[in-house]
Design a protein around this motif. Sequence first.
Motif, PDB file in Angstrom:
ATOM      1  N   THR A 170      -9.230 -15.572  -5.425  1.00  0.00           N
ATOM      2  CA  THR A 170      -9.452 -14.445  -6.172  1.00  0.00           C
ATOM      3  C   THR A 170      -8.147 -13.943  -7.228  1.00  0.00           C
ATOM      4  N   ASP A 193     -14.845 -10.088  -8.554  1.00  0.00           N
ATOM      5  CA  ASP A 193     -13.840 -10.554  -7.794  1.00  0.00           C
ATOM      6  C   ASP A 193     -12.589 -10.001  -8.422  1.00  0.00           C
ATOM      7  N   ARG A 240     -16.370 -12.546   0.425  1.00  0.00           N
ATOM      8  CA  ARG A 240     -15.870 -11.457  -0.125  1.00  0.00           C
ATOM      9  C   ARG A 240     -15.031 -10.294   0.720  1.00  0.00           C
TER      10      ARG A 240
END
Lengths: 83, 225
Positions: free
Chosen positions: B123, B194, B161
């Motif tokens: 990310t 992201d 996530r």
Amino acid sequence: MTAYTATVEVRLKHGVLDPEAETTGRALERLGFELEDLRAADRFEVDLEADSADDAAERAGEMAERLLANPTIHDYEVSVEER
Amino acid sequence: MTVAVVQFGGSNCDRDTVRALAHLGVDAELVWHEDGLPDDTSGVVLPGGFSYGDYLRAGAMAARSPIVDEVRDAADAGTPVLGICNGAQIGCESSLTPGAFTTNESARFQCERVTLRVENADTPWTDHFEEGELVEFPIAHGEGRYEIDDDRLDELEAEDRVLFRYCDEDGEVTSEANPNGSKHSVAGVLGERDSVAVLMPHPERVTLPDIGHTDGQGVLRAFSE
């Protein structure tokens, strides 16, 4: 239009840890009280003018949805009384 | 092109964040929330502090302020948005990110160094780290316990996530190493994109070399790309 007080009670969903309530319960026990559990809730009393009790309840419910409660962790209940 | 560090009444990590970004060569400025985001905003930080005195719930008031609608639009357009500590609480309260940060399991304010494990190094916020790398950041919060319902947490984990988890010095995620009782030891999560992230620990406090550790640079460097 009628004057109402809408009461919104916001509490943590069942199963969500409430450290403040646990601490408060333990403090009561230290004072010598016997208890099995203690739950805490926030209570908001909203004075408003509405066409009907249903209308007042709907508006208070929307207030709970949008600000007074956080739907991720809270349940809430609305009750309405004429003022 | 400037990173907007949004100040609310009660923000107190705003200037630290600007200094930390400036050290990394990132053009950043303080933006008072009533003034709205500058036209050339290239990134947004919701900084730490106690916006609106934590009234109602930490972050609840700031999350409903008009500038957060602008932040949401910017996030939807792909602008990087980072919420740190109170900014993380604002991020979750405004649904920029999933879940909620609520009262620590200890019911106390905690100010300490914690070890974090990088869970997803793919990310903008973590690509200077390796997956599984351990970093040391400080926390300073009373309401940092991550809560979310089990199904949604399963989804978040399946979608990779979770950015960081609290862990011990060996990288093991244990309840002893979880400072605040966060579900699955989650310390930071991504939004739907992201480019949007929140975390309770403070990267801006471990960025300037003259303070000591510099692990936080990896997170803030997302704004220099």
